[in-house]
Design an enzyme around this catalytic site. Structure first.
Site, short mmCIF file in Angstrom:
data_model
loop_
_atom_site.label_atom_id
_atom_site.label_comp_id
_atom_site.label_asym_id
_atom_site.label_seq_id
_atom_site.Cartn_x
_atom_site.Cartn_y
_atom_site.Cartn_z
N ARG A 1 46.62 70.60 64.79
CA ARG A 1 47.53 70.93 65.89
C ARG A 1 46.87 70.73 67.24
O ARG A 1 47.53 70.30 68.20
CB ARG A 1 48.04 72.36 65.72
CG ARG A 1 49.06 72.42 64.60
CD ARG A 1 49.67 73.77 64.39
NE ARG A 1 50.92 73.60 63.65
CZ ARG A 1 51.59 74.59 63.08
NH1 ARG A 1 51.13 75.83 63.15
NH2 ARG A 1 52.72 74.36 62.45
N LYS A 44 63.68 75.08 44.41
CA LYS A 44 65.00 75.71 44.29
C LYS A 44 66.10 75.04 45.11
O LYS A 44 65.88 74.62 46.23
CB LYS A 44 64.90 77.16 44.73
CG LYS A 44 64.10 78.00 43.77
CD LYS A 44 64.05 79.44 44.24
CE LYS A 44 63.42 80.32 43.18
NZ LYS A 44 63.29 81.70 43.65
N GLY A 94 56.00 71.48 54.20
CA GLY A 94 54.63 71.95 53.93
C GLY A 94 54.05 71.36 52.65
O GLY A 94 52.98 70.74 52.65
N GLY A 118 59.37 74.45 59.58
CA GLY A 118 60.73 74.96 59.78
C GLY A 118 61.59 74.10 60.69
O GLY A 118 62.77 73.90 60.44
P1 ADP Z 1 58.32 71.67 50.98
O1 ADP Z 1 57.31 72.75 51.29
O2 ADP Z 1 57.75 70.29 51.17
O3 ADP Z 1 59.63 71.87 51.72
P2 ADP Z 1 59.22 73.03 48.60
O4 ADP Z 1 58.51 74.27 49.05
O5 ADP Z 1 60.69 73.03 48.60
O6 ADP Z 1 58.67 71.76 49.40
O7 ADP Z 1 58.81 72.70 47.09
C1 ADP Z 1 57.49 72.62 46.64
C2 ADP Z 1 57.28 73.35 45.34
O8 ADP Z 1 58.20 72.94 44.33
C3 ADP Z 1 55.90 73.08 44.80
O9 ADP Z 1 55.15 74.28 44.82
C4 ADP Z 1 56.14 72.58 43.38
O10 ADP Z 1 55.22 73.08 42.45
C5 ADP Z 1 57.53 73.10 43.09
N1 ADP Z 1 58.16 72.34 42.01
C6 ADP Z 1 58.40 71.02 41.95
N2 ADP Z 1 58.95 70.67 40.77
C7 ADP Z 1 59.05 71.80 40.04
C8 ADP Z 1 59.54 72.10 38.72
N3 ADP Z 1 60.01 71.14 37.91
N4 ADP Z 1 59.50 73.38 38.31
C9 ADP Z 1 59.02 74.34 39.11
N5 ADP Z 1 58.55 74.13 40.37
C10 ADP Z 1 58.57 72.87 40.83
#
Ligand code: ADP
Ligand code: MG
Length: 396
Positions: free
Chosen positions: A36, A197, A354, A377
């Site tokens: 940063r 999710k 992230g 965010g």
């Molecule tokens: P970002 O931070 O880039 O927005 P997210 O926080 O939405 O991404 O998603 C990242 C998480 O999703 C990771 O910790 C990863 O382990 C989890 N993930 C990906 N595929 C699966 C899966 N099939 N089952 C459970 N968790 C998953």
């Protein structure tokens, strides 16, 4: 949206109030990642070179409107000074006499960092009086903190109404990249959305299907979409209460002309452990005790072939549990493919989030992407189609 750009500003001798994001990760009083600070250097150096007096505004942590000595920004001045290779003065308050004294002491080209703006309750309330007190130390306002632009605070939004306002160079670059990905993208455009999710990415999915030609859904959230299509996902992470919502998103995509790509094969295991025994299965062959932890090779091949037909790609969310090999395979091979296309100039590829940034670093391809947003965010809200107050306030 149109913005003034810094190259049109008259800067010599002017006090430039620059909002930066110095909310750096710290361990034992030491900065563990100075990304940063580095991303603010081009703007600071440019302003300084043009003879402006550079006055930096930033927040650190969450002092909630009170002076919390452990959340002082003072510790940032020295590492910043080393990176800039010039002195950085520090003022023990961001408004009032302590700030004015340091700012008035600056030579043309000098740099000062003011204390944590969140030590004042007026910052997060976007109090006009507090914004005025901040504005007293500037002739122009520069916002280089895209990552704080989803907040309408005094230093991110209120100030822009009181002084001639400009995006900083990092902010400008980010806005241009995001515009190239979703604002006015070269078509066809594909999105990849993964992660755990559906429930955390509803607004994002709803917005994207109206803008994209293809949307590839991966990660844990794909399980919910498969379940909604009456496919048995065994013991996988799955939000059964989101099935109806998933069907609505599919319908919305259909009427908007966005083709949804769901996994056709998956990698399953009985537990999430490095190097655990895993199997590739067709999505129709998932067993009751199987956990889907990654997309399969056929799915990746289809995705990569679709990417080859596209001019633009936007990516948020890994395709599998990339933190635990071998479930990083789909994410890594897609990331490598995307970066090759981007490197050869055939694809505008923008990614953010992230875990997505961590996954691209894990695949060693972050530098080859067109743009990788570390804004968290703010990036997600932008992908949701929301107006970011800190960006809107810069409009000329
Ligand atoms: P970002 O931070 O880039 O927005 P997210 O926080 O939405 O991404 O998603 C990242 C998480 O999703 C990771 O910790 C990863 O382990 C989890 N993930 C990906 N595929 C699966 C899966 N099939 N089952 C459970 N968790 C998953
Ligand atoms: Mg995450």
């Amino acid at each position: 949206m149109t913005f003034r750009t810094l190259d049109t500003a008259d800067l010599a001798g002017k006090r430039a109030l620059v909002r930066v994001d110095f909310n750096v990760p710290v361990d034992g009083g030491k900065i563990t990642d100075d990304t940063r600070l580095r991303s603010a250097l081009p703007t600071i150096a440019y302003l300084s070179k043009q003879g402006a007096k550079v006055v930096l505004l930033a927040h650190f942590d969450r002092p909630k409107g009170k002076v919390v000595p452990e959340m002082s920004l003072a510790f940032v001045a020295e590492p910043l000074s080393k990176l800039l290779q010039q002195p950085v003065a520090f003022a023990s308050d961001c408004v009032g006499p302590a700030a004015a004294q340091v700012v008035n002491g600056l030579e043309n080209g000098g740099v000062a960092l003011l204390e944590n703006v969140r030590f004042h309750a007026g910052e997060e309330k976007n109090d006009p009086e507090f914004a005025k007190a901040l504005a007293a130390n500037g002739d122009i306002y520069v916002n280089d903190a895209f990552s704080a632009a989803h907040r309408a605070h005094a230093s991110t939004e209120g100030l822009a109404k009181l002084l001639p306002a400009y995006p900083g160079l990092a902010m400008q670059r980010e806005l241009e990249a995001l515009d190239a990905a979703l604002g006015k993208p070269k078509k066809p455009v594909i999105g990849i959305v993964g992660g755990s999710k559906v429930s955390t990415k509803l607004d994002l999915l709803r917005n994207l299907v109206t803008k994209l030609d293809y949307l590839a859904i991966g990660g844990g959230m794909a399980n919910t979409f498969l379940y909604a299509a009456k496919i048995d996902v065994g013991a996988s992470l799955c939000e059964t209460d989101m099935a109806e919502t998933a069907r609505q998103i599919i319908d919305l995509a259909g009427s908007a002309g966005c083709k949804i790509l769901l996994p056709t094969d998956v990698v399953v295991a009985q537990e999430v452990k490095p190097g655990v025994a895993s199997n590739v299965r067709n999505v129709y062959d998932v067993q009751p005790d199987d956990r889907i932890l990654d997309a399969g090779p056929e799915t990746v091949a289809t995705l990569n072939a679709t990417i080859d037909q596209c001019e633009t790609l936007i990516w948020n969310g890994p395709l599998g549990v990339f933190e635990v090999p071998p479930f990083d395979k789909a994410t890594v091979s897609t990331a490598k493919h995307v970066s090759e296309r981007a490197k050869s100039g055939k694809l505008v590829a923008v990614a953010g989030g992230g875990d997505t940034v961590a996954a691209l670093n894990h695949a060693s391809v972050a530098a080859d992407m067109t743009f990788v947003s570390t804004a968290g965010g703010a990036f997600l809200e932008w992908m949701e189609g929301k107006t970011l107050p800190g960006v809107a306030a810069l409009e000329a």
